[in-house]
Design a protein around this motif. Sequence first.
Motif, PDB file in Angstrom:
ATOM      1  N   LYS A 208       0.825  -1.201   0.000  1.00 53.19           N
ATOM      2  CA  LYS A 208       0.000   0.000   0.000  1.00 53.19           C
ATOM      3  C   LYS A 208       0.863   1.257   0.000  1.00 53.19           C
ATOM      4  O   LYS A 208       1.764   1.408   0.816  1.00 53.19           O
ATOM      5  N   GLU A 209       0.579   2.157  -0.920  1.00 51.88           N
ATOM      6  CA  GLU A 209       1.329   3.408  -0.972  1.00 51.88           C
ATOM      7  C   GLU A 209       0.904   4.324   0.172  1.00 51.88           C
ATOM      8  O   GLU A 209      -0.269   4.399   0.534  1.00 51.88           O
ATOM      9  N   LYS A 210       1.880   5.037   0.703  1.00 49.87           N
ATOM     10  CA  LYS A 210       1.622   5.936   1.815  1.00 49.87           C
ATOM     11  C   LYS A 210       2.221   7.306   1.544  1.00 49.87           C
ATOM     12  O   LYS A 210       3.264   7.420   0.889  1.00 49.87           O
ATOM     13  N   ASN A 211       1.557   8.313   2.065  1.00 55.24           N
ATOM     14  CA  ASN A 211       2.100   9.670   2.052  1.00 55.24           C
ATOM     15  C   ASN A 211       2.419  10.071   3.487  1.00 55.24           C
ATOM     16  O   ASN A 211       1.547  10.022   4.359  1.00 55.24           O
ATOM     17  N   ILE A 212       3.656  10.451   3.709  1.00 47.54           N
ATOM     18  CA  ILE A 212       4.038  10.975   5.018  1.00 47.54           C
ATOM     19  C   ILE A 212       4.503  12.416   4.826  1.00 47.54           C
ATOM     20  O   ILE A 212       5.455  12.685   4.091  1.00 47.54           O
ATOM     21  N   HIS A 213       3.790  13.312   5.477  1.00 48.65           N
ATOM     22  CA  HIS A 213       4.073  14.738   5.352  1.00 48.65           C
ATOM     23  C   HIS A 213       4.545  15.246   6.708  1.00 48.65           C
ATOM     24  O   HIS A 213       3.835  15.133   7.701  1.00 48.65           O
ATOM     25  N   VAL A 214       5.738  15.791   6.750  1.00 47.78           N
ATOM     26  CA  VAL A 214       6.315  16.298   7.998  1.00 47.78           C
ATOM     27  C   VAL A 214       6.495  17.809   7.864  1.00 47.78           C
ATOM     28  O   VAL A 214       7.092  18.290   6.894  1.00 47.78           O
ATOM     29  N   ILE A 215       5.961  18.547   8.841  1.00 50.64           N
ATOM     30  CA  ILE A 215       5.974  20.005   8.809  1.00 50.64           C
ATOM     31  C   ILE A 215       6.785  20.526   9.988  1.00 50.64           C
ATOM     32  O   ILE A 215       6.553  20.132  11.135  1.00 50.64           O
ATOM     33  N   GLY A 216       7.727  21.407   9.708  1.00 47.47           N
ATOM     34  CA  GLY A 216       8.527  22.032  10.753  1.00 47.47           C
ATOM     35  C   GLY A 216       8.327  23.535  10.753  1.00 47.47           C
ATOM     36  O   GLY A 216       8.476  24.188   9.721  1.00 47.47           O
ATOM     37  N   ILE A 217       7.980  24.080  11.904  1.00 45.17           N
ATOM     38  CA  ILE A 217       7.745  25.514  12.060  1.00 45.17           C
ATOM     39  C   ILE A 217       8.920  26.116  12.825  1.00 45.17           C
ATOM     40  O   ILE A 217       9.240  25.673  13.932  1.00 45.17           O
ATOM     41  N   SER A 218       9.581  27.092  12.230  1.00 45.34           N
ATOM     42  CA  SER A 218      10.715  27.755  12.863  1.00 45.34           C
ATOM     43  C   SER A 218      11.762  26.722  13.283  1.00 45.34           C
ATOM     44  O   SER A 218      12.221  25.922  12.476  1.00 45.34           O
ATOM     45  N   VAL A 219      12.134  26.672  14.585  1.00 41.81           N
ATOM     46  CA  VAL A 219      13.158  25.731  15.027  1.00 41.81           C
ATOM     47  C   VAL A 219      12.655  24.289  14.973  1.00 41.81           C
ATOM     48  O   VAL A 219      13.449  23.342  15.033  1.00 41.81           O
ATOM     49  N   GLY A 220      11.355  24.091  14.811  1.00 45.02           N
ATOM     50  CA  GLY A 220      10.807  22.756  14.596  1.00 45.02           C
ATOM     51  C   GLY A 220      11.317  22.126  13.317  1.00 45.02           C
ATOM     52  O   GLY A 220      11.147  20.917  13.104  1.00 45.02           O
ATOM     53  N   ALA A 221      11.955  22.916  12.464  1.00 45.77           N
ATOM     54  CA  ALA A 221      12.537  22.385  11.230  1.00 45.77           C
ATOM     55  C   ALA A 221      13.597  21.327  11.517  1.00 45.77           C
ATOM     56  O   ALA A 221      13.768  20.380  10.745  1.00 45.77           O
ATOM     57  N   PHE A 222      14.307  21.466  12.619  1.00 44.26           N
ATOM     58  CA  PHE A 222      15.350  20.489  12.945  1.00 44.26           C
ATOM     59  C   PHE A 222      14.743  19.118  13.243  1.00 44.26           C
ATOM     60  O   PHE A 222      15.260  18.095  12.799  1.00 44.26           O
ATOM     61  N   ALA A 223      13.662  19.107  14.006  1.00 40.89           N
ATOM     62  CA  ALA A 223      12.987  17.843  14.295  1.00 40.89           C
ATOM     63  C   ALA A 223      12.366  17.257  13.037  1.00 40.89           C
ATOM     64  O   ALA A 223      12.461  16.049  12.780  1.00 40.89           O
ATOM     65  N   ALA A 224      11.720  18.111  12.235  1.00 44.08           N
ATOM     66  CA  ALA A 224      11.046  17.640  11.023  1.00 44.08           C
ATOM     67  C   ALA A 224      12.036  17.048  10.029  1.00 44.08           C
ATOM     68  O   ALA A 224      11.826  15.960   9.480  1.00 44.08           O
TER      69      ALA A 224
END
Length: 325
Positions: free
Chosen positions: A188-204
């Motif tokens: 099954k195909e999956k889409n995983i979308h990860v969003i990082g806001i400001s310093v959250g970019a490092f985690a994303a």
Amino acid sequence: MKSFLLLSASILLCNGGVSSAFFSTPSYKYRYLSDENDFNIYSRLISKALFGKKNSHDPLGFGNSALLNRRNSLKAIGGIIIGSPVLLEIYARIGAVQTKVEESITGISGNESEITIIFHGAGGEDENTDALQRALSSKGSKGIVKMIDWSADSSDILQASVKGGKIGSQIGRLIVNKLDGSDDSTTKEKNIHVIGISVGAFAANSLVQTLNSQLDSSTRKKTYLQLTLLDPFQQKAVLGLNYGNRNFGKGSDFAQQYLNTDDPVPSTNAPLQYCSTVDVTSLRPDEIFGHDWPLVYYTQQIQQKKMVEIVPPEQLGKAGSLQVL
């Protein structure tokens, strides 16, 4: 004691120098270092930290003279100026992660066709992040949207980038186990979308890179990884000035950055080489703070259905491209 004095002096210097920094007196009251006597005390503290001068009658090494030797003062201050970034870098990289990582992804089974994970910025969740989560949650039953509360680690801006990277990696490994162990991991195909806001970019970004490198090859082929960075903070700790440009977007199938260029937040105003960048600065209403605008703009586009969450192939921008609206 020596390391404490050095760290104290480093923090004072990094907050604008002697004339504008706060100094804690023995009575625990705060005042400005604003006159020559204050400067002499500060210089003596530095000299004590660097040279270890003391005697039983003079534990801080102040001596009986009114002023320190000029040469020693310059050597001490010069040493602190050089050493401060290193000390702060060490501080930025110490300390255990406080976020309860396993609890943060409760509800993700690995069987979803779409998974969206959001990392807030340094200030934690607010009305803007709540609005984004609501907008993305309207996708219905075919997917799940998770806002990761990592505020226990994001609030210390010196440590947030390092801890964010660790948190992203830890969450990534947990999701790898869920995806590789799911019933439809290879079919099954999956889409995983990860969003990082400001310093959250490092985690994303760390999460995306972990998924890319650790997913079973057959599962990875069926998994589309999209990274969205909203006015990302790009400096890692103290010395990693160009970290974001060197790393953000690597490992994703598509990475996009929404950028505001006229706000005072440092290390957030440049496009990233591995992202398709959209500069929305000129569209910002006066009442919205510049650093918040990419998040607000992106949310509005989703709410008004002017943009779909997973960017279709015909709309994908090239890595390194810049579109100014």
